[in-house]
Design a protein around this motif. Structure first.
Motif, PDB file in Angstrom:
ATOM      1  N   GLY A 293      19.638   2.335  50.399  1.00 64.77           N
ATOM      2  CA  GLY A 293      20.071   3.685  50.700  1.00 64.77           C
ATOM      3  C   GLY A 293      20.439   4.446  49.438  1.00 64.77           C
ATOM      4  N   GLU A 294      20.768   5.710  49.569  1.00 67.38           N
ATOM      5  CA  GLU A 294      21.029   6.584  48.422  1.00 67.38           C
ATOM      6  C   GLU A 294      22.518   6.873  48.214  1.00 67.38           C
ATOM      7  OE1 GLU A 294      18.780   7.544  46.287  1.00 67.38           O
ATOM      8  OE2 GLU A 294      17.124   6.592  47.358  1.00 67.38           O
ATOM      9  N   GLN A 295      23.397   6.114  48.849  1.00 72.97           N
ATOM     10  CA  GLN A 295      24.823   6.365  48.678  1.00 72.97           C
ATOM     11  C   GLN A 295      25.247   6.014  47.254  1.00 72.97           C
ATOM     12  OE1 GLN A 295      23.439   4.153  50.651  1.00 72.97           O
ATOM     13  NE2 GLN A 295      24.535   2.206  50.698  1.00 72.97           N
ATOM     14  N   PRO A 296      26.136   6.813  46.655  1.00 70.38           N
ATOM     15  CA  PRO A 296      26.586   6.553  45.285  1.00 70.38           C
ATOM     16  C   PRO A 296      27.300   5.213  45.172  1.00 70.38           C
ATOM     17  CG  PRO A 296      27.223   8.751  46.009  1.00 70.38           C
ATOM     18  CD  PRO A 296      26.760   8.018  47.231  1.00 70.38           C
ATOM     19  N   GLY A 297      27.371   4.716  43.943  1.00 68.43           N
ATOM     20  CA  GLY A 297      28.087   3.463  43.716  1.00 68.43           C
ATOM     21  C   GLY A 297      27.240   2.465  42.965  1.00 68.43           C
ATOM     22  N   PRO A 298      27.626   1.194  43.007  1.00 66.92           N
ATOM     23  CA  PRO A 298      26.891   0.151  42.284  1.00 66.92           C
ATOM     24  C   PRO A 298      25.430   0.114  42.702  1.00 66.92           C
ATOM     25  CG  PRO A 298      28.975  -0.701  43.115  1.00 66.92           C
ATOM     26  CD  PRO A 298      28.801   0.650  43.727  1.00 66.92           C
ATOM     27  N   LEU A 299      24.554  -0.122  41.722  1.00 69.17           N
ATOM     28  CA  LEU A 299      23.130  -0.192  42.040  1.00 69.17           C
ATOM     29  C   LEU A 299      22.819  -1.436  42.874  1.00 69.17           C
ATOM     30  CD1 LEU A 299      20.229   0.808  41.726  1.00 69.17           C
ATOM     31  CD2 LEU A 299      20.118  -0.407  39.523  1.00 69.17           C
ATOM     32  N   PHE A 300      23.297  -2.566  42.430  1.00 68.18           N
ATOM     33  CA  PHE A 300      23.028  -3.819  43.146  1.00 68.18           C
ATOM     34  C   PHE A 300      24.286  -4.246  43.901  1.00 68.18           C
ATOM     35  CE2 PHE A 300      19.916  -4.072  39.618  1.00 68.18           C
ATOM     36  CZ  PHE A 300      18.764  -4.066  40.404  1.00 68.18           C
ATOM     37  N   VAL A 301      24.163  -4.286  45.216  1.00 66.15           N
ATOM     38  CA  VAL A 301      25.313  -4.578  46.054  1.00 66.15           C
ATOM     39  C   VAL A 301      25.045  -5.781  46.944  1.00 66.15           C
ATOM     40  CG1 VAL A 301      26.145  -2.204  46.080  1.00 66.15           C
ATOM     41  CG2 VAL A 301      24.485  -2.935  47.794  1.00 66.15           C
ATOM     42  N   THR A 302      26.130  -6.408  47.360  1.00 69.42           N
ATOM     43  CA  THR A 302      26.050  -7.528  48.285  1.00 69.42           C
ATOM     44  C   THR A 302      25.907  -6.996  49.706  1.00 69.42           C
ATOM     45  OG1 THR A 302      28.427  -7.627  48.629  1.00 69.42           O
ATOM     46  CG2 THR A 302      27.549  -8.854  46.750  1.00 69.42           C
ATOM     47  N   SER A 303      25.786  -7.905  50.653  1.00 70.96           N
ATOM     48  CA  SER A 303      25.661  -7.491  52.060  1.00 70.96           C
ATOM     49  C   SER A 303      26.904  -6.773  52.555  1.00 70.96           C
ATOM     50  CB  SER A 303      25.388  -8.723  52.936  1.00 70.96           C
ATOM     51  OG  SER A 303      26.423  -9.685  52.762  1.00 70.96           O
TER      52      SER A 303
END
Length: 309
Positions: free
Chosen positions: A207-217
């Motif tokens: 998705g395009e939500q701001p924040g860390p590029l690589f996220v956990t589940s």
């Protein structure tokens, strides 16, 4: 207690060395990864002193030598011991400037020799990198994007996990990524077509939500320990020998070696990797002693062309 610079000497004398560490780190331009490593290094020394009832502000080079020999007894690599002592030396330099101690005890210590021509990191051949990428592609879009960025750009793991979505962009027709490199330097790199495609596919699920590029589940930032585990697991799936010894740095070494083997000038590889010293880049080039690259062949070939012309 909040510590300000003019109070550091008093705090250090009072034994609140951990607070001094935070002031020291706050006064240096460092990436968060490097900051955390330095904090661990100093805290390890302070814990060693506490176990022996020693005052770190009255330590001598003999104490530092004993500490270093203890680290070596834990089978730590010479480069790791040297790095820990380097961070500790910087901490003491800070205390010297503030007149909290008279001299830096690490300066006179016996540090392990670390050759600039050797790295203990296990490297990868181009074929092994290809196999790792294939395993990552089968494992999922996030895994594939992570491994592709490490392989195609040679990023440090700390640089990778610190990326935010806002760090992706376009510049003069190039897909780019911006990040803070070692030493707190702002850097940018061009994304390869494969890296851009892998990221685009991953972003369709992220998705395009701001924040860390690589996220956990759960939506939290992926950390460096998860990357270590991922690489070793995928290497095992790919059938790569000594998979349990691999690290994200293995892909960084592979990047430098492959770039030099393909004829990329040393200074361009140095700039891409963010090395201040070209000798560091040469250490990453595992193929630099290959006799096929001996410049004598190039000189002889040029002489033969002149003679034939």
């Amino acid at each position: 207690m909040q510590v300000v610079p003019r109070q550091v000497g008093q705090v250090a004398a009072g034994g609140a060395a951990e607070q001094v560490t935070e002031v020291w780190l706050a006064n240096r331009r460092l990436s968060e990864h490097t900051r955390a490593a330095y904090r661990r290094d100093v805290n390890g020394w302070l814990a060693w002193c506490a176990q022996r009832g020693a005052d770190p502000l009255r330590a001598s080079f003999l104490d530092v030598n004993a500490y270093a020999r203890g680290l070596e007894a834990q089978q730590l690599a010479p480069a790791t011991v040297a790095r820990k002592l380097s961070g500790l030396s910087s901490w003491y330099d800070f205390l010297v400037k503030l007149r909290a101690v008279e001299a830096n005890p690490v300066s006179g210590a016996d540090r392990p020799y670390v050759s600039r021509d050797h790295s203990a990191t296990l490297g990868l051949t181009p074929q092994e990198v290809d196999a790792l990428l294939a395993a990552a592609r089968d494992a999922g879009v996030r895994h594939h994007a992570v491994i592709t960025l490490l392989a195609d750009l040679g990023l440090r793991v700390g640089e990778l996990v610190s990326l935010d979505l806002a760090d992706l962009g376009w510049e003069r027709g190039h897909r780019t990524v911006r990040f803070v490199g070692k030493g707190g330097k702002a850097r940018r790199r061009a994304l390869t077509p494969d890296a851009a495609a892998a990221l685009d596919t991953y972003l369709q699920t992220r998705g395009e939500q701001p924040g860390p590029l690589f996220v956990t589940s759960s939506g939290s930032r992926l950390d460096r320990h998860a990357i270590f585990r991922l690489i070793r697991r995928l290497a095992g799936v790919a059938g790569i020998a000594e998979a349990e010894r691999l690290s994200p740095h293995s892909l960084r070494h592979a990047f430098a070696t492959a770039a030099r083997a393909e004829g990329v000038p040393l200074e361009d590889v140095q700039d891409a990797m963010g090395h201040a010293d070209p000798r560091t880049t040469r250490r990453y080039d595992r193929d630099r002693h290959n006799l096929d690259r001996d410049p004598a062949y190039t000189i002889a070939a040029a002489r033969a062309r002149r003679a034939g012309g």
